[in-house]
Scaffold this motif. Structure first.
Motif, PDB file in Angstrom:
ATOM      1  N   THR A  54      10.073 -81.154  26.022  1.00 45.19           N
ATOM      2  CA  THR A  54       9.119 -81.975  25.255  1.00 45.19           C
ATOM      3  C   THR A  54       7.938 -82.494  26.074  1.00 45.19           C
ATOM      4  O   THR A  54       7.122 -83.251  25.549  1.00 45.19           O
ATOM      5  CB  THR A  54       9.831 -83.197  24.646  1.00 45.19           C
ATOM      6  N   TRP A  70       4.448 -80.726  24.230  1.00 43.79           N
ATOM      7  CA  TRP A  70       4.790 -79.331  23.990  1.00 43.79           C
ATOM      8  C   TRP A  70       6.128 -78.982  24.634  1.00 43.79           C
ATOM      9  O   TRP A  70       6.527 -79.549  25.659  1.00 43.79           O
ATOM     10  CB  TRP A  70       3.722 -78.419  24.604  1.00 43.79           C
ATOM     11  N   SER A  71       6.778 -77.967  24.097  1.00 40.00           N
ATOM     12  CA  SER A  71       7.981 -77.399  24.733  1.00 40.00           C
ATOM     13  C   SER A  71       7.580 -76.186  25.559  1.00 40.00           C
ATOM     14  O   SER A  71       6.557 -75.540  25.300  1.00 40.00           O
ATOM     15  CB  SER A  71       9.001 -76.984  23.676  1.00 40.00           C
ATOM     16  N   GLN A  73       9.073 -73.329  25.596  1.00 43.29           N
ATOM     17  CA  GLN A  73       9.149 -72.104  24.804  1.00 43.29           C
ATOM     18  C   GLN A  73       7.895 -71.897  23.963  1.00 43.29           C
ATOM     19  O   GLN A  73       7.366 -70.780  23.883  1.00 43.29           O
ATOM     20  CB  GLN A  73      10.396 -72.151  23.900  1.00 43.29           C
ATOM     21  N   GLU A  74       7.381 -72.974  23.343  1.00 46.21           N
ATOM     22  CA  GLU A  74       6.196 -72.786  22.504  1.00 46.21           C
ATOM     23  C   GLU A  74       4.973 -72.453  23.341  1.00 46.21           C
ATOM     24  O   GLU A  74       4.114 -71.668  22.919  1.00 46.21           O
ATOM     25  CB  GLU A  74       5.946 -74.007  21.622  1.00 46.21           C
ATOM     26  N   ARG A  75       4.880 -73.001  24.567  1.00 46.44           N
ATOM     27  CA  ARG A  75       3.719 -72.699  25.406  1.00 46.44           C
ATOM     28  C   ARG A  75       3.827 -71.307  26.031  1.00 46.44           C
ATOM     29  O   ARG A  75       2.812 -70.649  26.266  1.00 46.44           O
ATOM     30  CB  ARG A  75       3.535 -73.773  26.467  1.00 46.44           C
ATOM     31  N   ALA A  77       5.050 -68.798  24.412  1.00 46.56           N
ATOM     32  CA  ALA A  77       4.579 -67.957  23.308  1.00 46.56           C
ATOM     33  C   ALA A  77       3.069 -68.057  23.158  1.00 46.56           C
ATOM     34  O   ALA A  77       2.380 -67.045  22.951  1.00 46.56           O
ATOM     35  CB  ALA A  77       5.284 -68.371  22.018  1.00 46.56           C
ATOM     36  N   HIS A  78       2.525 -69.271  23.290  1.00 44.85           N
ATOM     37  CA  HIS A  78       1.081 -69.477  23.149  1.00 44.85           C
ATOM     38  C   HIS A  78       0.298 -68.695  24.205  1.00 44.85           C
ATOM     39  O   HIS A  78      -0.740 -68.097  23.890  1.00 44.85           O
ATOM     40  CB  HIS A  78       0.766 -70.966  23.273  1.00 44.85           C
TER      41      HIS A  78
END
Length: 522
Positions: A54, A70-71, A73-75, A77-78
């Protein structure tokens, strides 16, 4: 318990009982210590996992922008980065080492703490440690002319340096005056140059010749070419290739069992993070990774576990509780060599408990970062296998810095400022470098921000800065009515100076402890 008490217990009539009681006490103490250490490790591990779940964030926040949380994993992917490996240190020990994602996009091959990544210019710090081990053994001297060590190649004079004397201290701190900032990667099947071909810029080398561009010692100017001269000193002094020297001096003592300077890296090494482009697609096919013949400067392959052990070994030597380097040499390693940002290898920032050493690595498809807190023993390693890994590594570093909790690298929050007011119109203009400011103050700015004239534009509610005579500009965000920060270059700030007559006649550029002064062109 002092020595006399222990002696009396050993000689008492009831020695068996005393020994039994002592043994019980020691056993209880060891169990308590082990339990406390395990609990502390679990706590740090949980803290790190929370930060990565987080806590990723940008360095600079726009006015009114909320912290994004942000996590990882999401970054990932980004930024289209398939794999990341991270190691975290507390009090000089690795307490967390883990991989995220995959070694190759589209597969289920997981990254772990032992996965090999190309670590780019982090290689320079490991090379510096190799050199310093030989200095500690008396086989090399920091301030001797390196030409006296070299047999097959020499640093030659130039118009700016007709009688050059370049030393290992200069090579490691990027104050030698040599050119060639960095090197291109080599794809599978491409011929790779020898060390001498690299130094002379001869095919198949892709770089210019390594030559003097400034007088030695005049300024800090980052030079991968200079580190290749350092490699030649190591090899010609010992009669061994860098891979063998580093294994004896660094890899084996620190149990860095996965690390190697071998290029091209053989597939037999196994558990290799493959290279990915900016879209997250595997590249450098058919093998899946490039080669880096400039070993000392950018050719190291390593893992999060290994580099965690390296950071711990260097910190331990500096703090006097390790034997990797003698403490006086470790202290020199961690002291800036003026006018550079670097010590003997690493870059240095901060003071007291926020004193840190760090270095990044950037080859075409890999980005790496190491950082150590010298007084507290905290630190971390970040390794990625994607072209956009630099931006991701910055966000991870922000999260880990916050988790360490020492106030290093805090978020910088811009303020709302109506820059369309007439009071800000005279920020616009051309400003010329004040060459009277000593290089000791300009430091790293004399290298990556070596700009003779700046053009400032104020329009559409923005302050934008660029190189005079060029169209490209970058927005600067306000921190105060006269101080601005770059959202693109971490820690770069600009301050306008309004004199006692109410006129903006100068500005300063700051980056950490470095400062450059510009005066308005009349």
């Amino acid at each position: 318990m002092n020595a006399t008490t222990i002696h009396n217990m050993k000689t008492a009539k009831h020695r068996p009982l005393c020994a039994e009681l002592l043994g019980s006490a020691l056993g209880f103490a060891l169990l308590t210590f082990a339990g406390t250490a395990a609990a502390a490790t679990a706590l740090e591990d949980a803290s790190t996992r929370t930060a990565l779940a987080t806590g990723l964030r940008p360095t600079v926040l726009h006015a009114g922008e909320a912290l994004p949380h942000w996590s990882l994993q999401e970054r990932m992917a980004h930024h289209h980065v398939p794999g990341v490996a991270i190691a975290v240190l507390r009090d000089g020990q690795v307490v967390h080492s883990v991989g995220y994602g995959t070694r190759e996009a589209g597969t289920h091959d997981p990254v772990d703490g032992d996965t090999l990544f190309s670590v780019g210019s982090v290689s320079k710090i490991v090379t510096a440690a190799t050199t310093l081990r030989l200095v500690a053994d008396g086989k090399l001297a920091l301030d001797r002319d390196v030409n006296t060590y070299l047999k097959s190649w020499q640093i030659i004079a130039s118009p700016k340096a007709p009688h050059p004397m370049v030393t290992l201290r200069m090579l490691m701190s990027h104050t030698a005056g040599l050119g060639v900032h960095g090197f291109a990667d080599y794809l599978p099947g491409e011929a790779m140059p020898t060390l001498l071909q690299i130094l002379d810029g001869k095919a198949p080398a892709k770089n210019d010749p390594v030559r003097l561009v400034h007088p030695p010692g005049e300024r800090g100017d980052y030079s991968g070419g200079g580190v290749m001269v350092e490699q030649l000193v190591l090899e010609e002094t010992t009669g061994l290739p860098l891979e063998s020297i580093a294994r004896m001096q660094v890899f084996d003592p620190l149990r860095m069992r996965r690390s190697t300077f071998a290029n091209p890296l053989p597939a037999s090494a196994g558990n290799i993070a493959k290279a990915h482009d900016g879209n997250g697609a595997v590249t450098a096919l058919p093998r899946g990774w490039q080669s880096f013949p400039e070993q000392a400067a950018s050719g190291l392959w390593s893992s999060a576990n290994d580099l965690g052990a390296f950071v711990a070994g260097v910190i331990g030597s500096y703090r006097g509780n390790g034997n990797f380097l003698p403490r006086p040499i470790a202290t020199q390693m961690m002291t800036e060599v003026s006018p550079s940002w670097h010590g003997l290898g690493p870059r240095l920032d901060g003071a007291g408990t926020t004193r840190i050493f760090h270095h990044g690595g950037s080859n075409d498809s890999y980005r790496a970062w190491i950082e150590g807190y010298l007084e507290t023993g905290d630190g971390f390693v970040i390794l990625t296998n994607g072209e956009n890994g630099g931006a991701l590594s910055t966000e991870i570093r922000n999260a880990l810095s916050d988790a360490v909790g020492r106030g290093v690298n805090p978020p910088v929050r811009a303020i709302a400022l109506d820059l369309q007011e007439p009071a800000y119109a005279d920020y616009a203009g051309t400003f010329v470098i004040d060459s009277a400011v000593p290089m000791d103050h300009r430091r790293a700015l004399a290298d990556f921000f070596d700009i003779e004239a700046l053009e400032v534009k104020v329009a559409d509610g923005e302050v934008r800065v660029g190189v005079a005579g060029r169209n490209r500009t970058s927005q600067m965000l306000p921190l105060t009515p006269n101080r601005f920060v770059s959202p693109d270059i971490d820690s770069l700030e600009l301050e306008f100076h309004r004199n006692a007559q109410g006129r903006v006649n100068a500005l300063s550029i700051e980056h950490g402890a470095a400062r450059a002064h510009y005066t308005r062109r009349e």
